[in-house]
Design a protein around this motif. Structure first.
Motif, mmCIF file in Angstrom:
data_model
loop_
_atom_site.group_PDB
_atom_site.id
_atom_site.type_symbol
_atom_site.label_atom_id
_atom_site.label_comp_id
_atom_site.label_asym_id
_atom_site.label_seq_id
_atom_site.Cartn_x
_atom_site.Cartn_y
_atom_site.Cartn_z
ATOM 1 N N ARG A 26 2.952 -5.401 -1.829
ATOM 2 C CA ARG A 26 3.775 -4.408 -2.460
ATOM 3 C C ARG A 26 2.715 -3.302 -2.979
ATOM 4 O O ARG A 26 3.007 -2.012 -2.596
ATOM 5 C CB ARG A 26 4.543 -4.839 -3.469
ATOM 6 C CG ARG A 26 5.844 -5.638 -2.849
ATOM 7 C CD ARG A 26 6.948 -5.852 -3.766
ATOM 8 N NE ARG A 26 6.437 -6.622 -5.241
ATOM 9 C CZ ARG A 26 6.919 -7.960 -5.268
ATOM 10 N NH1 ARG A 26 7.127 -8.532 -4.461
ATOM 11 N NH2 ARG A 26 6.398 -8.394 -6.366
ATOM 12 N N SER A 50 14.010 -1.288 -2.309
ATOM 13 C CA SER A 50 14.408 -2.405 -2.363
ATOM 14 C C SER A 50 15.074 -2.489 -1.096
ATOM 15 O O SER A 50 15.343 -3.679 -0.393
ATOM 16 C CB SER A 50 14.957 -3.213 -3.574
ATOM 17 O OG SER A 50 16.239 -2.421 -3.583
ATOM 18 N N ASN A 92 9.093 2.049 3.965
ATOM 19 C CA ASN A 92 8.901 2.577 2.769
ATOM 20 C C ASN A 92 7.810 3.475 2.770
ATOM 21 O O ASN A 92 7.552 4.577 2.327
ATOM 22 C CB ASN A 92 8.640 1.247 1.739
ATOM 23 C CG ASN A 92 9.554 1.034 0.900
ATOM 24 O OD1 ASN A 92 9.912 1.642 -0.244
ATOM 25 N ND2 ASN A 92 10.286 -0.063 0.962
ATOM 26 N N ALA A 128 11.038 -7.450 -1.626
ATOM 27 C CA ALA A 128 11.161 -8.937 -2.243
ATOM 28 C C ALA A 128 10.800 -10.189 -1.487
ATOM 29 O O ALA A 128 10.382 -11.219 -2.328
ATOM 30 C CB ALA A 128 12.908 -9.033 -2.323
#
Length: 253
Positions: A151, A99, A106, A144
């Motif tokens: 995602r 997160s 990521n 988020a």
């Protein structure tokens, strides 16, 4: 006691012999060759994911043997298994991302963590993979602020940045609409020439389009099929009832 696992390790990515996940009682016997695609299906999603995690070596089995890339899992120490794990991609249900890192960061993380690429190389590879999975979101945002579809697409890109030989996925389309599923569906169907897939899924469209092996798992038994044709012609009541439930979905392929 001498192992009876496969000796043809050059063409075998992983093999399970009488493998039973913790808390389960059905033995899994499976051999996944290179360029093979394995789909685990059945009524209980949590059970399917337990078998998948055990097959991937993510969770320790209750009993049985697992061979990964020609080596039994029991014979590998932590350092050796960590090295082997770099040849495996895994995307858990809900496609969790860190997160506190932006989407692009990521995806780059495994390459930087394992020191397999420079930051410039990792960034270029990450952007290429993000495009391949069809992600249209802002990759500079935190997870988020991205959709579930975005995602998942980033999680797939992250899981494949080290060019693994097998990609494991738990319920790839969980929580997605049919429209959101489509680009990911096409990516997975088209990826068979580059990487082997092992999926726990209720999406029978994907099973029909990509699986070379199918394991049907319910509470009482496990059935292994070598093709979609074998599956749909099975006369076991549990299998036929399951197929009837999803008939409209897979006939749309």
């Amino acid at each position: 006691m001498k192992s009876h696992l496969a000796t043809d390790i050059t063409n075998t990515l992983l093999e399970a012999q009488a493998l039973v996940p913790a808390g389960e009682n059905l033995q899994m016997n499976i051999r996944l060759p290179r360029h093979g695609n394995l789909c685990l299906i059945g009524p209980d999603s949590q059970r399917l994911c337990r078998y998948l995690r055990t097959l991937a070596g993510v969770e320790s089995p209750q009993s049985g043997e697992l061979m990964v890339f020609g080596k039994t899992l029991k014979s590998l120490d932590r350092k050796s298994w960590r090295k082997q794990r770099q040849r495996i991609g895994y995307v858990a249900r809900n496609a969790p991302l860190l997160s506190v890192l932006r989407g692009l960061d990521n995806v780059m993380l495994p390459a930087l963590y394992h020191k397999r690429m420079s930051r410039v190389e990792a960034r270029e590879k990450a952007i290429e993979l993000i495009a391949q999975v069809g992600c249209k979101g802002d990759i500079h945002k935190l997870p988020a602020y991205l959709t579930q579809q975005q995602r998942l697409q980033l999680a797939i890109a992250r899981a494949t940045i080290l060019t693994p030989e097998i990609l494991f996925m738990e319920e790839p389309f969980y929580g997605l609409s049919l429209a959101e599923q489509q680009p990911i569906f096409q990516y997975l169907v088209n990826s068979g020439t580059r990487i082997s897939l092992a999926l726990a899924t209720h999406n029978l469209r994907l099973v029909k389009a990509s699986a070379t092996q199918i394991l049907f798992i319910d509470e009482k038994q496990l059935h292994c099929f070598n093709s979609w044709h074998e599956l749909v012609n099975c006369e076991h009541q549990e299998v036929t009832q399951f197929l009837q439930q999803y008939q409209q979905q897979y006939q749309a392929v």
